[in-house]
Scaffold this motif. Structure first.
Motif: not given
Lengths: 164, 109, 120
Positions: A125-132, B62-82
């Motif tokens: 993500i390039d945040r300054e210019n708004g590019f992905l 069941g509630l813990k499974a739902l919590l785990c689901l939300i956590f995974i769906i939020l963090t897996a794309p972030v780690s893929a991006h990194a």
């Protein structure tokens, strides 16, 4: 102050779910820890707490979740098609798209939605210019404008109404 | 709570897990592998956890499974991006038959 | 036309493999429901074996890190399936803790690949 109270309520809710059959000891420890964490890091996470009182944003969020799940299922069927084909029909490349979102939460949600929707993955993500920068498994168009129209626009219009 | 629906969700999740790992073996370079595996395994594991929630209903597990689901769906794309950015900066090239590379043009300026 | 036929053959083979593991009972074909969840376990084990192939074989370091990240997400699935037949609810607690650990470890490895310090 408002953001600290919000973070306190959120942290205590997650704690209560984690220790679910609630006990008086668990509740006291949870209140102590949530108070400590929210008083130290309160201003880091919630920057504009006035957004949480706007009711329209919750309605748009309720529209965003089913759309996201549907796109996610489509993406999985697409990946299963490409993987099980004997020729592996891919034409990968990294394209560049524009975005108008500015806030941190909005950009994070946009990157996550792009990563889980058909054939695309956010690389930087390039945040300054708004590019992905987006890795596309089957490049349909190299141009910035057309790629923006194909990838970003459906989610951007909704996320602008939720987080901006 | 509803065991037939739970079984259906678990079987769908297992099938998507298997397809994701097949993509990890068959696709040619790091970015394609990352893409296929992240999508399929995230939705597959979320399917299994949702099946567990349907089996157990609104109890502790069941509630813990739902919590785990939300956590995974939020963090897996972030780690893929990194990981994708880290792989590019550490010098892994794109596949030979790639069409376009705007990121490399902009980063070398 | 032939491409489509070959695609159909590939999909049918994969689905047949999954169905054989899940639904075919080797002593008697009627009682497949009795140990259905252990069959689910075998499918997850096959997926992890594919991941481990990529860990062993991967030509560069990011390949191995990707495969280990995927294995970390899949362990949560193992924990969720183990909860059902044993009836021990604390397996899902292990799943939550494992998801947290795996996420932090992957972020640290990605920062290491970029060649930066951890405080950014």
């Amino acid at each position: 102050m408002k953001s600290k109270i919000l973070l306190f309520v959120l942290g205590f809710f997650v704690w209560a779910l984690l220790v679910w059959p609630p006990d008086i000891q668990h509740i006291i420890i949870g209140i102590l820890i949530a108070f400590l964490v929210s008083s130290i890091t309160g201003d880091l996470f919630v920057k504009r707490p006035s957004l949480f009182t706007d009711f329209k944003r919750y309605l748009w969020f309720g529209y965003y979740v089913p759309l996201f799940i549907w796109e996610c299922i489509k993406a999985n069927i697409d990946v299963a098609y490409r993987v099980s084909h004997p020729d592996v029909p891919i034409k990968p490349g990294i394209v560049k798209v524009k975005t108008n979102l500015k806030s941190d939460t909005g950009l994070t949600f946009l990157a996550n939605s792009i990563t889980l929707t058909p054939g695309t993955m956010c690389v930087d993500i390039d945040r300054e210019n708004g590019f992905l920068y987006i890795h596309w498994i089957y490049v349909k168009d190299k141009d910035i404008e057309k790629a923006t129209k194909l990838i970003v626009e459906t989610f951007e219009n909704i996320l602008k109404r939720i987080f901006e | 709570m509803n065991e037939v629906l739970g079984t259906v969700f678990i079987v769908i999740g297992l099938a998507f897990d298997f397809f994701g790992c097949l993509g990890l073996v068959r696709l040619p370079d790091v970015y394609n592998r990352l893409q296929a595996a992240t999508k399929c395994v995230t939705l597959g594991t979320c399917g299994i956890l949702f099946g567990l929630f349907l089996f157990r209903g609104f109890t502790a597990a069941g509630l813990k499974a739902l919590l785990c689901l939300i956590f995974i769906i939020l963090t897996a794309p972030v780690s893929a991006h990194a990981l994708a950015r880290g792989a590019y900066i550490s010098g892994v090239k794109l596949w030979d038959k790639s069409v376009v590379d705007k990121y490399g043009e902009d980063i070398s300026k | 036309m032939t491409r489509r036929v070959r695609w159909v053959i590939g999909v049918v083979l994969v689905v047949l493999l999954l169905g054989l593991i899940l639904f075919y009972s080797f002593p008697s074909m009627l009682r497949w429901q009795s140990n259905f969840l252990s069959r689910c376990f075998i499918v997850l084990l096959a997926s992890s074996a594919l991941c481990l192939y990529r860990v062993l074989r991967g030509p560069t370091a990011p390949d191995r890190i990707v495969a280990i990240d995927i294995l970390g997400i899949m362990v949560v699935g193992f924990c969720a399936i183990l909860t059902l037949p044993t009836g021990r609810d604390w397996y899902i607690d292990i799943g939550i803790a494992w998801a947290l650990q795996s996420f932090i470890g992957t972020i640290a490895l990605a920062k290491y690949l970029e060649g930066r310090d951890f405080d950014e």
